[in-house]
Design a protein around this motif. Sequence first.
Motif, PDB file in Angstrom:
ATOM      1  N   ILE A   1       1.050  -1.173  -0.027  1.00 57.62           N
ATOM      2  CA  ILE A   1       0.016   0.030  -0.146  1.00 57.62           C
ATOM      3  C   ILE A   1       0.948   1.056  -0.201  1.00 57.62           C
ATOM      4  CG2 ILE A   1      -0.086   0.148   2.645  1.00 57.62           C
ATOM      5  CD1 ILE A   1      -2.967   1.061   2.200  1.00 57.62           C
ATOM      6  N   SER A   2       0.307   2.179  -0.534  1.00 56.72           N
ATOM      7  CA  SER A   2       1.129   3.570  -0.689  1.00 56.72           C
ATOM      8  C   SER A   2       0.929   4.430   0.650  1.00 56.72           C
ATOM      9  CB  SER A   2       0.659   4.501  -1.681  1.00 56.72           C
ATOM     10  OG  SER A   2      -0.315   5.114  -1.332  1.00 56.72           O
ATOM     11  N   THR A   3       1.995   4.826   1.048  1.00 56.49           N
ATOM     12  CA  THR A   3       2.286   5.486   2.313  1.00 56.49           C
ATOM     13  C   THR A   3       1.217   6.482   2.510  1.00 56.49           C
ATOM     14  OG1 THR A   3       4.593   5.144   2.507  1.00 56.49           O
ATOM     15  CG2 THR A   3       3.699   6.769   3.903  1.00 56.49           C
ATOM     16  N   ASP A   4       0.821   7.194   1.445  1.00 57.69           N
ATOM     17  CA  ASP A   4      -0.243   8.294   1.364  1.00 57.69           C
ATOM     18  C   ASP A   4      -1.566   7.726   1.491  1.00 57.69           C
ATOM     19  OD1 ASP A   4       1.582  10.358   1.139  1.00 57.69           O
ATOM     20  OD2 ASP A   4       1.685  10.776  -1.097  1.00 57.69           O
ATOM     21  N   THR A   5      -1.682   6.488   0.955  1.00 57.15           N
ATOM     22  CA  THR A   5      -2.888   5.854   1.011  1.00 57.15           C
ATOM     23  C   THR A   5      -3.393   5.357   2.456  1.00 57.15           C
ATOM     24  OG1 THR A   5      -3.040   5.340  -1.318  1.00 57.15           O
ATOM     25  CG2 THR A   5      -4.461   3.994   0.036  1.00 57.15           C
ATOM     26  N   LEU A   6      -2.170   4.992   3.096  1.00 60.67           N
ATOM     27  CA  LEU A   6      -2.566   4.368   4.405  1.00 60.67           C
ATOM     28  C   LEU A   6      -2.578   5.386   5.304  1.00 60.67           C
ATOM     29  CD1 LEU A   6      -2.012   1.967   6.624  1.00 60.67           C
ATOM     30  CD2 LEU A   6       0.357   2.540   6.375  1.00 60.67           C
ATOM     31  N   ILE A   7      -1.992   6.648   5.193  1.00 61.42           N
ATOM     32  CA  ILE A   7      -2.187   7.917   5.936  1.00 61.42           C
ATOM     33  C   ILE A   7      -3.670   8.090   5.957  1.00 61.42           C
ATOM     34  CG2 ILE A   7      -1.681  10.261   6.430  1.00 61.42           C
ATOM     35  CD1 ILE A   7       1.088   9.423   5.928  1.00 61.42           C
ATOM     36  N   ASP A   8      -3.982   8.279   4.480  1.00 62.37           N
ATOM     37  CA  ASP A   8      -5.464   8.565   4.402  1.00 62.37           C
ATOM     38  C   ASP A   8      -6.455   8.109   4.927  1.00 62.37           C
ATOM     39  OD1 ASP A   8      -7.410  10.518   2.926  1.00 62.37           O
ATOM     40  OD2 ASP A   8      -7.871   8.928   1.858  1.00 62.37           O
ATOM     41  N   ASP A   9      -6.194   6.654   5.029  1.00 61.93           N
ATOM     42  CA  ASP A   9      -7.214   5.557   5.615  1.00 61.93           C
ATOM     43  C   ASP A   9      -7.287   5.638   7.311  1.00 61.93           C
ATOM     44  OD1 ASP A   9      -9.046   3.690   5.258  1.00 61.93           O
ATOM     45  OD2 ASP A   9      -7.732   1.910   5.849  1.00 61.93           O
ATOM     46  N   LEU A  10      -6.133   5.921   7.816  1.00 59.44           N
ATOM     47  CA  LEU A  10      -5.597   5.957   9.130  1.00 59.44           C
ATOM     48  C   LEU A  10      -6.309   7.016   9.546  1.00 59.44           C
ATOM     49  CD1 LEU A  10      -1.985   5.041   9.607  1.00 59.44           C
ATOM     50  CD2 LEU A  10      -3.837   3.662  10.370  1.00 59.44           C
ATOM     51  N   LEU A  11      -6.311   8.333   8.978  1.00 64.46           N
ATOM     52  CA  LEU A  11      -6.794   9.592   9.263  1.00 64.46           C
ATOM     53  C   LEU A  11      -8.452   9.672   9.263  1.00 64.46           C
ATOM     54  CD1 LEU A  11      -4.099  12.031   8.467  1.00 64.46           C
ATOM     55  CD2 LEU A  11      -4.685  11.384  10.799  1.00 64.46           C
ATOM     56  N   HIS A  12      -8.917   9.218   7.984  1.00 67.60           N
ATOM     57  CA  HIS A  12     -10.199   9.446   7.584  1.00 67.60           C
ATOM     58  C   HIS A  12     -11.213   8.067   7.253  1.00 67.60           C
ATOM     59  CE1 HIS A  12      -8.739  13.459   6.953  1.00 67.60           C
ATOM     60  NE2 HIS A  12      -8.083  13.067   5.934  1.00 67.60           N
ATOM     61  N   TRP A  13     -10.437   6.970   7.596  1.00 67.58           N
ATOM     62  CA  TRP A  13     -11.273   5.633   7.373  1.00 67.58           C
ATOM     63  C   TRP A  13     -11.870   5.733   6.111  1.00 67.58           C
ATOM     64  CZ3 TRP A  13     -14.133   4.274  12.724  1.00 67.58           C
ATOM     65  CH2 TRP A  13     -13.042   4.372  13.725  1.00 67.58           C
TER      66      TRP A  13
ATOM     67  N   THR B   1     -11.450   3.360   3.820  1.00 64.07           N
ATOM     68  CA  THR B   1     -11.806   2.072   3.645  1.00 64.07           C
ATOM     69  C   THR B   1     -11.968   1.379   4.710  1.00 64.07           C
ATOM     70  OG1 THR B   1      -9.715   1.248   3.041  1.00 64.07           O
ATOM     71  CG2 THR B   1     -10.876   2.246   1.213  1.00 64.07           C
ATOM     72  N   LEU B   2     -11.088   1.603   5.856  1.00 62.37           N
ATOM     73  CA  LEU B   2     -11.025   1.109   7.191  1.00 62.37           C
ATOM     74  C   LEU B   2     -10.569  -0.456   6.968  1.00 62.37           C
ATOM     75  CD1 LEU B   2     -11.617   1.807  10.160  1.00 62.37           C
ATOM     76  CD2 LEU B   2     -13.828   0.961   9.949  1.00 62.37           C
ATOM     77  N   TYR B   3      -9.903  -0.525   5.895  1.00 60.73           N
ATOM     78  CA  TYR B   3      -9.295  -1.924   5.784  1.00 60.73           C
ATOM     79  C   TYR B   3      -7.953  -2.030   6.393  1.00 60.73           C
ATOM     80  CZ  TYR B   3      -8.885  -6.199   2.710  1.00 60.73           C
ATOM     81  OH  TYR B   3      -8.812  -7.475   2.254  1.00 60.73           O
ATOM     82  N   VAL B   4      -6.704  -1.236   5.854  1.00 63.86           N
ATOM     83  CA  VAL B   4      -5.386  -1.504   6.602  1.00 63.86           C
ATOM     84  C   VAL B   4      -5.608  -0.708   8.024  1.00 63.86           C
ATOM     85  CG1 VAL B   4      -3.050  -1.034   6.605  1.00 63.86           C
ATOM     86  CG2 VAL B   4      -4.262  -1.654   4.316  1.00 63.86           C
ATOM     87  N   ALA B   5      -6.497   0.492   8.062  1.00 65.41           N
ATOM     88  CA  ALA B   5      -6.756   1.006   9.444  1.00 65.41           C
ATOM     89  C   ALA B   5      -7.190   0.016  10.469  1.00 65.41           C
ATOM     90  CB  ALA B   5      -7.505   2.224   8.792  1.00 65.41           C
ATOM     91  N   GLY B   6      -8.276  -0.742   9.904  1.00 65.44           N
ATOM     92  CA  GLY B   6      -8.917  -1.641  10.772  1.00 65.44           C
ATOM     93  C   GLY B   6      -7.753  -2.771  11.124  1.00 65.44           C
ATOM     94  N   ARG B   7      -7.018  -3.388  10.532  1.00 62.76           N
ATOM     95  CA  ARG B   7      -6.025  -4.390  10.758  1.00 62.76           C
ATOM     96  C   ARG B   7      -4.974  -3.572  12.172  1.00 62.76           C
ATOM     97  NH1 ARG B   7      -8.148  -5.811   6.723  1.00 62.76           N
ATOM     98  NH2 ARG B   7      -7.829  -7.877   5.683  1.00 62.76           N
ATOM     99  N   LEU B   8      -4.768  -2.203  11.898  1.00 65.52           N
ATOM    100  CA  LEU B   8      -3.945  -1.634  12.730  1.00 65.52           C
ATOM    101  C   LEU B   8      -4.631  -1.026  14.205  1.00 65.52           C
ATOM    102  CD1 LEU B   8      -1.833   0.497  10.030  1.00 65.52           C
ATOM    103  CD2 LEU B   8      -0.816  -0.985  11.970  1.00 65.52           C
TER     104      LEU B   8
END
Length: 337
Positions: free
Chosen positions: A113-125, A127-134
């Motif tokens: 996953i790109s770092t920017d996409t990950l940060i976006d998911d962590l902050l804004h949910w 997709t809550l996909y990788v953010a959910g794993r974390l």
Amino acid sequence: MALPVLSSSAVKFRRVLAHFPQELSLAFAYGSGVFRQAGAAAEHGENNMLDFVFAVDDSVTWHMMNLLKNRNHYSFLKFFGPKQITSMQSYGAGIYYNTLVPCNGRMIKYGVISTDTLIDDLLHWKTLYVAGRLQKPVKILTQNENSKLQAALVSNLKSAVTAAFLMLPESFSEEDLYMQIAGLSYSGDFRMIIGEDRLKVQNIVKPNIPHFQKLYSTILQDCPQVVYKHHLGRLEIDKSPEGQFAQLMALPKTLQQKITSLVNPPGKNRDVEEILLQVAHDPDCGFVVHQGISGIVRSSSIVQSAKTILTAGAKKSVTYSMKKLYKMTKGWLRKTS
């Protein structure tokens, strides 16, 4: 965020990491191959597949280097090159998985996953996909000095606590809280109906309470809206409309938008704050939050699963799905026996 697992695991995981291009902003291992789980997953022990996620600053370059090192990990998409692989990565949850890859005598699955996409998911949910794993215990293998990423990792944990508070009663146990948090990224996931052990959340939480405590205890101690009775394993929160409104306003942007679309009738143009104030006074506030989360997870899980057919290839997709169905059946039989 790094949490202790079995003492020999760090060496085992880093040996796996050595097979890949090292330009990683974050790499972590997760799942039943890392942390002990109850139920069917526990029976396989050392045979469980090891799951990894690699965050990279430049996906095209990383895939290009990985194709040179590990071309056989990819499906037929390898013939289209790193740009097309990265384009495929952007769909669904923004992560590209290679699965059922033999490595150091174990089967592994790894997502890029790109770092920017990950940060976006962590902050804004988004997709809550990788953010959910974390939001669950993971084993951090490497992390660079990206302060924005570190802040996003902490923000994701705080958001998980806030969302869980809104779906819990005024008084509850620590285990109740961690069950609610662990279940966030499975809400609305169609794989929980077909393909996953329905006791998955319970199996994750019960053997790993100490790991959840290490992840969340500081956040709970610093949270002004909760009375955290650590010695009793109990918590009490403010369930007044004012308290719930403050929590709703602190939720990630995508979830606020989902809640707004659920509550706001078509044609009415009210601002988010007004709608969330209405939800805060609603006795079904927790249910509305749950529906919003389900809406996020449902769409991303469907697209991500459909994408697996292309990224894994037909043969691996069938094999992987059969393994999931086997675990689901074992869990169902355990529940009914």
